[in-house]
Design an enzyme around this catalytic site. Structure first.
Site, mmCIF file in Angstrom:
data_model
loop_
_atom_site.group_PDB
_atom_site.id
_atom_site.type_symbol
_atom_site.label_atom_id
_atom_site.label_comp_id
_atom_site.label_asym_id
_atom_site.label_seq_id
_atom_site.Cartn_x
_atom_site.Cartn_y
_atom_site.Cartn_z
ATOM 1 C CE LYS A 173 -3.979 -2.235 2.093
ATOM 2 N NZ LYS A 173 -5.021 -2.180 3.133
ATOM 3 C CG ASP B 93 -7.709 -0.132 3.352
ATOM 4 O OD1 ASP B 93 -8.482 -0.938 2.807
ATOM 5 O OD2 ASP B 93 -6.476 -0.180 3.233
ATOM 6 N N GLY C 229 -13.121 -9.034 9.826
ATOM 7 C CA GLY C 229 -12.742 -8.084 8.789
ATOM 8 C C GLY C 229 -13.480 -8.196 7.475
ATOM 9 N N GLY D 235 0.208 -2.753 14.953
ATOM 10 C CA GLY D 235 0.768 -2.670 13.618
ATOM 11 C C GLY D 235 0.894 -1.236 13.154
ATOM 12 C CB ALA D 236 3.347 0.957 12.528
#
Length: 480
Positions: free
Chosen positions: A75, A111, A248, A136-137
């Protein structure tokens, strides 16, 4: 004969590494077929090293792609390599949707929109929180941070194996975001109302590290952007510890719609857009969305058919589920209930037997199917709104139970005498008193449904009497 709907050949992709888990080809492939658009949507597994060349090939016309979706870990690279990223993706520094326009690769990120829409649908009131924890990053975490920040979450803790990556996000989004190493996780979950996994931990059922969620607020929500498996190891841990969980899959569906619109350039779509512009320009009244509901055996399907006879567009949830059970829902339902798929189609009788034996698993099935049904409903509403329909009818079996009132302007409840209801239901093949009781137990009582209705249709009498009631409702709706 030439089909005027098929004016472009649209080939699109989803790329990631890995990408075999993606359900996007099923979703977009179905939409291509549904709207009569020639083309394809396929998975392209591309390594990080090969991704720049993949982008060059698209831009230089060395592929047949008009656009595509981007998932982990590409991404951020997609944003950097795009010719014209929009403001949204520029703030995030990450893109998940690409499309070709005038020889340039354009980019956006859907997103965040999909993430909050999924929570809004599955965990109403989730945004009444003051603190959230993001695990998460990467590129996906940026969209989540932006989306929950914009919904008013004041404190966002980002926890990552590499603290430097987390600090980059804190620098990007300002004082609301705080960076931490994994060692700080037990401390930052304390009192948080939302926990989000944006990493690939648990994808495809791979083991995930044990996490103690007990410090979260009692009504906290734990969610995962991973949707294969539907209930990831982290979600299972959270659920076992007594917390609400949201998978999700809904995020995937909600973010897919705007991406599809960007990538596919159909003449039919342009005609619908032109018609919408015309209606907006000349002040057409807003389309009225009507919900139709009623308990089992009340005659809801018959009533829906009568609305259709009077020219009302009807979206039948039962018909949608039937279609899904031979399409997009097959893989996730079979994964949750092994053996219910036969010949590529869900055997509803077998699935029903499983649920009678284990009624507590009904919620699990609903978590799989409801987002898919909701996506079809959204397509239906958008299509008829663009076509200028004054009102549409959504046949929603569990309207009140699923809190669907918020997206409706009027509600029609179909009812009948309780003894007549029982007589009708018990005549159905495979119906038992036990099954009937289980169905009634999970539904809002008929008396409450009638009290909350805008219109009531009583089917206890003849078809002609029922039809007269429905005609009166349609006349009232047409009168505005």
């Amino acid at each position: 004969m030439h089909d005027s709907r098929e004016t472009f050949v649209n080939h699109a992709f989803v790329t990631g590494y890995p990408v075999k888990h993606s359900r996007s080809p099923l979703i977009h492939g179905h939409w291509l077929k549904q709207f009569g658009i020639r083309g394809s949507y396929r998975a392209q597994e591309v390594t990080p090293e090969a991704f720049p060349d993949f982008m060059r090939q698209i831009k230089e016309g060395r592929t047949d792609f008009c656009g595509g979706n981007v998932t982990i870990p590409h991404k951020e690279a997609a944003f950097r390599l795009a010719d014209r990223p929009d403001e949204l993706s520029a703030e995030l520094g990450a893109a998940n949707t690409l499309w070709l326009e005038d020889g340039k690769i354009r980019a956006t990120n859907t997103d965040g929109r999909g993430f909050v829409a999924n929570l809004d649908e599955r965990a109403k009131g989730w945004d009444r929180i003051s603190a959230a924890v993001i695990l998460g990053a990467g590129g996906a975490s940026r969209a989540v941070i932006q989306a929950i920040r914009d919904r008013g979450v004041k404190t966002i803790h980002v926890v990552n194996r590499t603290p430097e990556r987390a600090r980059e996000l804190a620098d990007r989004f300002g004082t609301a975001v705080h960076a931490h190493s994994m060692a700080a996780l037990p401390e930052v979950v304390s009192g948080a109302g939302l926990f989000v996994n944006t990493t690939s931990l648990g994808m495809d059922g791979e083991p995930a590290p044990a996490i103690d969620f007990s410090g979260l607020a009692p009504d906290a929500v734990v969610t995962d952007i991973v949707y294969v498996p539907l209930k990831t190891p982290l979600l299972r841990q959270a659920e076992e510890q007594g917390f609400r969980v949201v998978d999700g899959l809904g995020m995937l569906l909600h973010q897919a719609v705007p991406g599809f619109e960007k990538m596919v350039r159909s003449e039919a779509g342009r005609r619908r857009n032109a018609k919408t512009d015309h209606h907006q320009r000349y002040g057409q009244a807003r389309m009225i969305i009507v919900g139709l509901t009623g308990s089992i055996g009340m005659g809801k399907s018959t009533a829906a058919g009568m609305f259709r006879e009077l020219g009302v567009p009807v979206n039948d949830a039962d018909e949608v589920v039937h279609m899904l059970y031979s399409g997009e829902a097959v893989a996730p339902v079979e994964a949750a209930f092994p053996g219910v798929a036969k010949g590529g189609v869900i055997d509803r009788a077998e699935l029903s037997l499983r649920l009678v034996a284990a009624p507590e698993r009904l919620a699990e099935l609903e978590r799989i199917v409801h987002p898919l049904v909701r996506a079809k409903e959204q397509e239906f509403v958008a299509r008829h709104r663009a076509d200028g329909a004054p009102f549409v009818l959504l046949d929603i079996p569990l309207l009140f139970e699923t809190k669907a009132e918020a997206r409706l302007d009027r509600i029609v409840v179909v009812t009948c005498d309780p003894e007549m209801q029982r007589e009708r239901v018990m005549k159905r093949p495979g119906m038992t008193a036990e099954k009937f009781a289980m169905i009634l137990k999970r539904q809002v009582p008929d008396s409450e449904k009638r009290a909350r209705a805008d219109y009531i249709v009583d089917t206890s009498d003849s078809f002609d009497v029922t039809r007269q009631q429905i005609r009166a409702i349609v006349d009232d709706l047409r009168a505005g």
